[in-house]
Scaffold this motif. Sequence first.
Motif, short mmCIF file in Angstrom:
data_model
loop_
_atom_site.label_atom_id
_atom_site.label_comp_id
_atom_site.label_asym_id
_atom_site.label_seq_id
_atom_site.Cartn_x
_atom_site.Cartn_y
_atom_site.Cartn_z
N GLY A 158 0.81 -1.21 0.00
CA GLY A 158 0.00 0.00 0.00
C GLY A 158 0.84 1.26 0.00
N GLY A 159 0.37 2.26 0.73
CA GLY A 159 1.10 3.52 0.81
C GLY A 159 1.13 4.26 -0.52
N SER A 160 2.26 4.89 -0.82
CA SER A 160 2.38 5.70 -2.03
C SER A 160 2.32 4.86 -3.30
CB SER A 160 3.69 6.49 -2.01
OG SER A 160 4.81 5.62 -1.92
N LEU A 161 2.54 3.55 -3.19
CA LEU A 161 2.46 2.67 -4.36
C LEU A 161 1.08 2.74 -5.01
CD1 LEU A 161 3.59 0.41 -6.21
CD2 LEU A 161 2.78 -1.23 -4.49
N ILE A 162 0.03 2.87 -4.20
CA ILE A 162 -1.33 2.91 -4.75
C ILE A 162 -1.50 4.10 -5.69
CG2 ILE A 162 -3.78 3.10 -4.18
CD1 ILE A 162 -2.49 0.45 -3.36
N GLU A 163 -0.93 5.25 -5.34
CA GLU A 163 -1.03 6.42 -6.21
C GLU A 163 -0.25 6.21 -7.50
OE1 GLU A 163 -2.33 9.93 -7.66
OE2 GLU A 163 -3.01 8.93 -5.82
N VAL A 164 0.90 5.55 -7.42
CA VAL A 164 1.68 5.24 -8.62
C VAL A 164 0.86 4.36 -9.57
CG1 VAL A 164 3.72 4.04 -9.51
CG2 VAL A 164 3.91 5.47 -7.47
N LEU A 165 0.20 3.35 -9.02
CA LEU A 165 -0.62 2.46 -9.84
C LEU A 165 -1.84 3.18 -10.40
CD1 LEU A 165 -0.46 -0.80 -7.68
CD2 LEU A 165 1.01 -0.10 -9.58
N HIS A 166 -2.42 4.07 -9.60
CA HIS A 166 -3.55 4.87 -10.07
C HIS A 166 -3.14 5.69 -11.30
CE1 HIS A 166 -6.94 7.72 -9.94
NE2 HIS A 166 -6.03 8.67 -10.08
N GLN A 167 -1.99 6.34 -11.21
CA GLN A 167 -1.53 7.19 -12.31
C GLN A 167 -1.13 6.39 -13.54
OE1 GLN A 167 -1.47 10.47 -12.57
NE2 GLN A 167 -2.14 10.95 -10.50
N GLY A 168 -0.54 5.21 -13.34
CA GLY A 168 -0.01 4.47 -14.47
C GLY A 168 -0.96 3.48 -15.11
N LEU A 169 -1.67 2.68 -14.29
CA LEU A 169 -2.46 1.58 -14.84
C LEU A 169 -3.74 2.03 -15.53
CD1 LEU A 169 -2.16 -1.20 -12.11
CD2 LEU A 169 -0.91 -1.00 -14.26
N LEU A 170 -4.42 3.02 -14.96
CA LEU A 170 -5.74 3.37 -15.48
C LEU A 170 -5.69 4.01 -16.86
CD1 LEU A 170 -7.44 4.65 -12.20
CD2 LEU A 170 -7.69 2.42 -13.31
N LYS A 171 -4.51 4.40 -17.31
CA LYS A 171 -4.35 4.96 -18.66
C LYS A 171 -4.21 3.88 -19.72
CE LYS A 171 -1.78 8.98 -16.88
NZ LYS A 171 -0.46 9.69 -16.92
N ARG A 172 -3.90 2.66 -19.28
CA ARG A 172 -3.58 1.60 -20.23
C ARG A 172 -4.84 0.95 -20.79
NH1 ARG A 172 2.27 0.84 -20.61
NH2 ARG A 172 1.61 -0.97 -21.81
N ILE A 173 -4.78 0.57 -22.08
CA ILE A 173 -5.89 -0.14 -22.70
C ILE A 173 -5.51 -1.59 -23.01
CG2 ILE A 173 -6.85 1.96 -23.70
CD1 ILE A 173 -5.64 1.08 -26.40
N ASP A 174 -4.32 -2.01 -22.56
CA ASP A 174 -3.85 -3.37 -22.84
C ASP A 174 -3.78 -4.22 -21.59
OD1 ASP A 174 -1.83 -1.84 -21.79
OD2 ASP A 174 -0.31 -2.38 -23.28
N ILE A 175 -4.52 -3.84 -20.56
CA ILE A 175 -4.56 -4.63 -19.33
C ILE A 175 -5.75 -5.57 -19.38
CG2 ILE A 175 -4.84 -4.56 -16.83
CD1 ILE A 175 -3.37 -1.93 -16.81
N ARG A 176 -5.52 -6.84 -19.17
CA ARG A 176 -6.58 -7.85 -19.22
C ARG A 176 -7.05 -8.12 -17.79
NH1 ARG A 176 -4.41 -12.36 -23.39
NH2 ARG A 176 -6.63 -12.59 -23.82
N TRP A 177 -7.72 -7.13 -17.23
CA TRP A 177 -8.12 -7.18 -15.82
C TRP A 177 -8.88 -8.46 -15.48
CZ3 TRP A 177 -6.03 -3.99 -12.46
CH2 TRP A 177 -5.64 -2.70 -12.83
N GLY A 178 -9.66 -8.96 -16.41
CA GLY A 178 -10.46 -10.15 -16.14
C GLY A 178 -9.64 -11.40 -15.88
N LEU A 179 -8.33 -11.35 -16.16
CA LEU A 179 -7.46 -12.50 -15.93
C LEU A 179 -6.46 -12.24 -14.80
CD1 LEU A 179 -6.73 -13.66 -19.60
CD2 LEU A 179 -8.32 -14.64 -17.95
N TRP A 180 -6.75 -11.24 -13.97
CA TRP A 180 -5.87 -10.91 -12.86
C TRP A 180 -6.39 -11.50 -11.56
CZ3 TRP A 180 -2.95 -5.71 -12.30
CH2 TRP A 180 -2.30 -5.38 -13.50
N ASP A 181 -5.48 -12.06 -10.75
CA ASP A 181 -5.74 -12.42 -9.36
C ASP A 181 -4.88 -11.48 -8.51
OD1 ASP A 181 -7.38 -14.48 -10.14
OD2 ASP A 181 -5.86 -16.03 -9.90
N ILE A 182 -5.52 -10.60 -7.75
CA ILE A 182 -4.80 -9.57 -7.00
C ILE A 182 -4.83 -9.88 -5.50
CG2 ILE A 182 -4.62 -7.11 -6.49
CD1 ILE A 182 -6.13 -6.58 -9.12
#
Length: 375
Positions: A158-182
């Motif tokens: 957690g921590g500041s990593l969440i903001e990094v992921l917010h900024q980077g991941l949500l812009k991508r259109i090549d993420i196959r979220w339906g195949l992710w186990d988080i």
Amino acid sequence: MTTTVPKIFAFPEFDGVAEAVADHIVHCQNMALSITGKETVQNESGTASITDNNIITNTGNTATSNTPIHSNHNSNVDLQSRLSMLSLKDSGSGKSISSMDSHTNHHGNHNHGHTSSSHGHNGHHNKRKSSVSGASGRKSSSSVSAHKQHRFKIAISGGSLIEVLHQGLLKRIDIRWGLWDIYFVDERLVSFEDKQSNYGEAKRKIFDLIDIEKYGKPKIYHINEGLIDDPLECSDDYENCLIRGFASKDTVRLPTFNLILLGCAPDGHIASLFPNFQENLRENQSWCIPVAKAPSGPENRITMTIPVICHSQQISFVVEGAVKAPVIKTIIERPEKGLPSSIVNENAAGRVSWFVDEDALTDVMVTKKKYVFHT
């Protein structure tokens, strides 16, 4: 401890870190899913999106109910025996399992067959039940069952990593979220509504913002919010979650994540592994342990252990800010000090990378590498 220098990628600004981390994650995703081809289509808004092949719609799940097993974190845990007791039974109709076992409540009663199908914690359900947010996929003409498909298994802190992921991941259109186990490498034992909750912040800043109609819904494995007042029981419960998710597929010795993402605090702790908690750093039997009286932030936590972190196929640290420079200097130049991240650098040599901004490397003597984007 020998001097093991990991790959260190430095960027002038925060945005550069976020973009590179997102690219690295997508590359690890593609490697895990063994993608050989993907179809780009235009949606109604004109934005390109990914159509997944061979993805089965998650139509329902069946799980057995078991009493949680409370391990002694100072003894050798027989994970094979625990796996046998915790095994989930497939319904036999090609449906993937996406619900966690129900658990014994305070009065000793058993609750059966609970399934969570939304990202957030549903306050109308019994909080004593373990939680996993269900994933849905797109329909396919393939008859391959969902539980045999490759999935991308990632754990985040957690921590500041969440903001990094917010900024980077949500812009991508090549993420196959339906195949992710988080999964979560650690968690502060506070309400999900609290800003210090790793899952709560990730839900608000990432999971709730995913366009699941385009990209699918990931399976999200978080702690049981009803157990936050009992660190030992909460850690045992989450370890059982890990056993169900990994032991039958990989090894009963350790789970194998495709990628683990970590930050590093100014005091040197990673996940909820603190430098002065030597017993926790030496733990080599349990997958998940309780942490009491943490020296900073919420006192009660749970965390995955060093062997679990080091067993991941890739481990990446994400660090930014001049306030982190002194601890980075110690980690890189004085590994014999034995800070948690130095232990990971050593034990997972060749699989560790650091994504940092220039401020975090102030006065640090290290060879920086240029990050080469994959897409």
